[in-house]
Design a protein around this motif. Structure first.
Motif, short mmCIF file in Angstrom:
data_model
loop_
_atom_site.label_atom_id
_atom_site.label_comp_id
_atom_site.label_asym_id
_atom_site.label_seq_id
_atom_site.Cartn_x
_atom_site.Cartn_y
_atom_site.Cartn_z
N GLY B 41 -50.82 123.16 -14.02
CA GLY B 41 -51.47 121.61 -14.06
C GLY B 41 -52.86 121.59 -14.78
N LYS B 42 -53.14 122.58 -15.35
CA LYS B 42 -54.41 122.39 -16.41
C LYS B 42 -54.60 121.14 -17.20
CE LYS B 42 -53.50 126.47 -18.43
NZ LYS B 42 -52.05 126.67 -17.84
N SER B 43 -53.44 120.92 -18.02
CA SER B 43 -53.61 119.79 -18.96
C SER B 43 -53.45 118.44 -18.12
CB SER B 43 -52.23 119.59 -19.77
OG SER B 43 -52.47 120.81 -20.82
N THR B 44 -52.78 118.70 -16.94
CA THR B 44 -52.77 117.28 -16.15
C THR B 44 -54.13 116.95 -15.61
OG1 THR B 44 -50.48 118.06 -15.30
CG2 THR B 44 -51.89 116.37 -13.94
N LEU B 45 -54.85 118.32 -14.93
CA LEU B 45 -56.12 117.93 -14.69
C LEU B 45 -57.12 117.29 -16.03
CD1 LEU B 45 -58.57 118.08 -12.70
CD2 LEU B 45 -59.03 120.46 -13.21
N THR B 202 -57.65 127.77 -21.50
CA THR B 202 -57.22 128.62 -22.47
C THR B 202 -56.33 129.79 -22.03
OG1 THR B 202 -57.73 130.52 -24.32
CG2 THR B 202 -59.18 130.48 -22.14
N HIS B 203 -55.35 130.32 -22.56
CA HIS B 203 -54.52 131.54 -22.25
C HIS B 203 -55.18 132.74 -22.91
CE1 HIS B 203 -51.41 129.18 -20.36
NE2 HIS B 203 -51.13 128.48 -21.27
N TYR B 204 -56.04 132.86 -23.69
CA TYR B 204 -56.46 133.91 -24.23
C TYR B 204 -57.90 134.34 -24.08
CZ TYR B 204 -52.22 132.75 -26.30
OH TYR B 204 -50.88 132.20 -26.44
N1 LIG Z 1 -43.28 113.21 -16.18
C1 LIG Z 1 -43.15 114.09 -15.32
N2 LIG Z 1 -42.18 114.30 -14.32
C2 LIG Z 1 -42.37 115.37 -13.79
N3 LIG Z 1 -42.95 116.57 -13.71
C3 LIG Z 1 -43.90 116.65 -14.99
C4 LIG Z 1 -44.02 115.22 -15.76
N4 LIG Z 1 -44.77 115.78 -16.74
C5 LIG Z 1 -45.15 116.98 -16.48
N5 LIG Z 1 -44.78 117.53 -15.48
C6 LIG Z 1 -44.94 118.95 -14.80
O1 LIG Z 1 -46.25 118.97 -14.43
C7 LIG Z 1 -46.65 120.54 -14.54
C8 LIG Z 1 -47.81 120.51 -14.98
O2 LIG Z 1 -48.01 120.42 -16.55
P1 LIG Z 1 -49.27 120.69 -17.32
O3 LIG Z 1 -49.02 120.33 -18.64
O4 LIG Z 1 -50.47 120.20 -16.67
O5 LIG Z 1 -49.37 122.34 -17.24
P2 LIG Z 1 -50.29 123.40 -18.12
O6 LIG Z 1 -51.00 124.03 -16.90
O7 LIG Z 1 -51.24 122.75 -18.81
O8 LIG Z 1 -49.31 124.16 -18.66
P3 LIG Z 1 -49.50 124.92 -20.18
O9 LIG Z 1 -50.29 126.06 -19.86
O10 LIG Z 1 -48.06 125.42 -20.50
O11 LIG Z 1 -50.06 123.97 -20.95
C9 LIG Z 1 -45.40 121.17 -15.22
O12 LIG Z 1 -44.83 121.63 -14.36
C10 LIG Z 1 -44.82 119.96 -15.75
O13 LIG Z 1 -43.35 120.20 -15.87
#
Ligand SMILES: Nc1ncnc2c1ncn2[C@@H]1O[C@H](COP(=O)(O)OP(=O)(O)OP(=O)(O)O)[C@@H](O)[C@H]1O
Ligand SMILES: [Mg+2]
Lengths: 413, 250
Positions: B41-45, B202-204
């Protein structure tokens, strides 16, 4: 148009005081007008395009007007002996004193050779045309800057004819600006305007005709462009269509000499209830001819555009290459764009492709721009500008691409 | 008072809850790192902080400098000093970097007071130099046909030109070659100052060696489950995320 009587036609024609041949030619067109149909407004089951709130049958010829109404103002800075003849009737060809009549009369008559194909509006135009411009670019003349033509549409009815003859090896570009001052000053009245442009490009000549149109939304216009290209000649049409209530545009390139090239670019921006009916044709009638058609536009509000394109390769046009692409971007739910591409191939040794896209603004792109501080409106504008920019990059003449860019910016502002 | 304060933030996409109660504070003058497994959920945040309309905030709030920005438009947030360097920047055909940046700068100036071209060029060229980028770059259409690394550099160029207060860098270090990473990290350090703050996703470990974080947060399953000092990264490098999840459950 149905109600126009014989007497009305004759009165009109008499006012022009033209020589007999011209009168007879108008008379033929008047007869054809009476018996020919309006252009179709339905295509297949789902597509229809017609002026919004306007009926062609209501169009009547207005007074031909004073010689200066609808007159085209021509500017050029070329040292070559460009010949320009203009006026509101065909009598000008005889009056101009040189060989203008001998030169232009066969062109006028030959271009109308397959008039049987034409619709009522086209014959109406030929019967009542009241603004003429003839431009001859002499052999091997190379114009450095474009010939600019300004025309104001609105007061009275302007039905204009432009003929351009590029002689062997001549190179020229022409830029037509059309604007309207206070058309439709009578409330709810729509003004009718039509225009025909013919471009004859002799062997090895190269002509580019750019038209930027920003007419008021009370104008219904019907445009007809045709180019005939000889051996190794190149013809290019660029139409930037911004204003008007309704525009019907027919552009045809006939590639008659071996190695001839024909390009058509139509860029449009529509909003409100604007209607745009674009018909483009590349006719390959000689071997190794090359054509390219691009129609590309953005529609907002309830605007509607139809782009029909035809690439026809005739049997003796081996080694030819035809391309056509129709793109549209819709900014609103109610806007509508349709494309009907068509290929007619009568020779196997050719390459022909077409593609069309209709899309909406990408929400991710919009968010990206907004995250940089642009409000929704400005972000959309920037994306629309970006939609056209790759086309402008293709222009060889940077002066012209700049003018087109300015027109687009003004339209989206 | 922290510059950014997130309390109990819940956000969903297409009815699916991704953020499940995020709490986070970011102080002016601090470098913060956010790590966590893929899909946590990092990018989501990051996107929710920037105001992406595709997410719905269902609970909680975001305060920026004491002001509630939870339902503010993204352009307003940008004007308030928030910046997101995207994990996957969009391609913008037909809009050159130069045009784009000029539009972005003008958007934050009062109407009728556009940035004068010479001033703009000076600003742009100064920052290109800092990032060791070719001048030709700015005449290219933004991100179109850019390599992964070029896109990231273009994001940092935007960061330097726009000069926000809080920069969120979502995996800006991913896909950069060794030299590019150093240049980008130097760029980030040039941006950083006492009146600024950064959230580096970041991952690294490597970028964190150049840009030293004061605090490090770990996100798992849409929540921040662990926060610590910057040196927590060594522990994570060694042990991964598994042990935290186990700790969480117990
Ligand atoms: N439209 C959607 N419907 C359902 N789930 C979604 C949708 N869009 C994103 N997700 C889910 O939201 C979750 C969080 O995604 P996010 O991109 O925030 O992860 P992240 O921590 O940034 O990952 P990464 O390290 O791979 O970049 C993921 O499980 C993704 O599959
Ligand atoms: Mg991510």
């Amino acid at each position: 148009m149905e109600q126009i009587t014989e007497n009305q036609f004759e009165d009109y024609a008499k006012k022009l005081k033209e020589p007999k041949w011209a009168f007879q030619s108008r008379e033929r067109s008047f007869r054809r007008m009476q018996s020919s149909p309006y252009p179709p407004s339905r295509y297949g089951l789902n597509i229809s395009i017609a002026p919004y709130g306007f009926d062609f049958s209501s169009v009547m010829p207005q007074d031909p007007g004073k010689p200066e109404s609808g007159r085209m103002l021509v500017k050029h800075s070329s040292k070559d002996k460009i010949e320009i003849v203009q006026g509101n009737n065909l009598g000008i060809l005889e009056q101009s004193g040189n060989d203008a009549l001998e030169l232009w009369k066969p062109i006028i008559e030959n271009l109308g050779a397959d008039k049987t194909q034409q619709h009522k509006l086209s014959h109406f135009h030929d019967a009542f045309a009241n603004s003429f411009l003839f431009i001859r670019i002499p052999k091997f003349a190379e114009l450095e800057s474009p010939i600019e033509i300004f025309q104001e549409i609105g007061e009275g009815q302007t039905l204009s004819d432009i003929f351009v003859l590029a002689e062997k090896g001549a190179k020229a570009s022409l830029l037509l600006y059309k604007v309207s001052k206070n058309a439709g000053s009578q409330k709810n009245a729509m003004a009718y305007h039509s225009e025909k442009i013919a471009l004859i490009a002799h062997d090895s000549s190269s002509v580019e005709f750019v038209s930027i149109q920003d007419l008021s939304r009370e104008i219904v216009q019907v445009l007809d462009r045709i180019a005939v290209a000889g051996k190794d000649a190149s013809v290019t049409w660029t139409d930037v269509c911004i204003g008007s209530s309704y525009t019907r545009m027919d552009i045809e390139n006939r590639l008659c000499g071996e190695g001839a090239q024909g390009n058509i670019k139509v860029l449009f921006l529509g909003a409100g209830t604007q209607r745009l009916d674009i018909n483009t044709k590349s006719i390959h009638a000689a071997p190794r001819t090359v054509s390219d058609i691009l129609t590309k536009g953005v529609l907002n509000g309830e605007a509607k555009a139809l782009s029909r394109g035809l690439v026809r390769i005739e049997a003796d046009a081996s080694g030819s290459n035809g391309y056509e692409k129709q793109d549209a971007l819709l900014l609103s739910e109610m806007a509508e764009a349709d494309a009907i591409p068509n290929l007619e191939i009568n020779n196997n040794d050719v390459r022909c492709t077409h593609g069309s896209t209709v899309g909406q603004l990408d929400k991710e792109k919009l968010f990206y721009l907004r995250s940089r501080g642009m409000d929704e409106e400005s972000a959309k504008k920037l994306l629309v500008e970006g939609y056209f920019n790759p086309v402008l990059d293709m222009f060889k003449n940077k002066n012209i691409s700049k003018k087109v860019h300015e027109a687009i910016l003004k339209a989206i502002d | 008072m922290a510059l950014l304060e997130i309390t109990d933030l819940h956000a969903s996409i297409d009815g699916k809850e991704i953020l499940k109660g995020v709490n986070l504070k970011i102080e002016l003058g601090s470098v913060n790192a956010l790590m966590g497994p893929n899909g946590s959920g990092k990018s989501t945040l990051a996107n929710v902080l920037m105001g992406h309309p595709k997410y719905q905030v269902t609970r909680g709030k975001i305060l920026l400098d004491g002001e509630d920005i939870t339902s503010m438009a993204p352009d307003e947030r940008s004007k308030k000093g928030l910046f997101l360097s995207f994990q996957y920047p969009s391609e913008i055909p037909g809009v050159t970097i130069s045009n784009f940046l000029r539009a972005a700068l003008n958007a934050r100036r009062p109407e009728g007071n556009k940035i004068p071209i010479p001033e703009f060029l000076r600003l742009l060229e100064g920052n290109l130099k800092k990032l060791k980028m070719d001048r030709k770059f700015i005449t290219r259409y933004l991100n179109q046909g850019f390599s992964g690394g070029e896109k990231k550099r273009a994001e940092i160029l935007q960061l330097l030109v726009m000069d926000p207060t809080l920069a969120i860098l979502d995996e800006t270090d991913s896909g950069l070659d060794i030299d590019a990473l150093r240049v980008v990290a130097e760029g980030v350090n040039m941006f950083m100052g006492r009146q600024k703050c950064i959230l580096i996703i970041t991952h690294y470990k490597r970028i964190l060696e150049y840009v030293k974080p004061d605090t490090l947060h770990v996100m798992i399953g849409g929540k921040i489950v662990l926060s610590g000092k910057g040196d927590l990264v060594d522990h994570l490098e060694e042990k991964g995320y598994g042990w935290i999840e186990k700790d969480e459950k117990s």
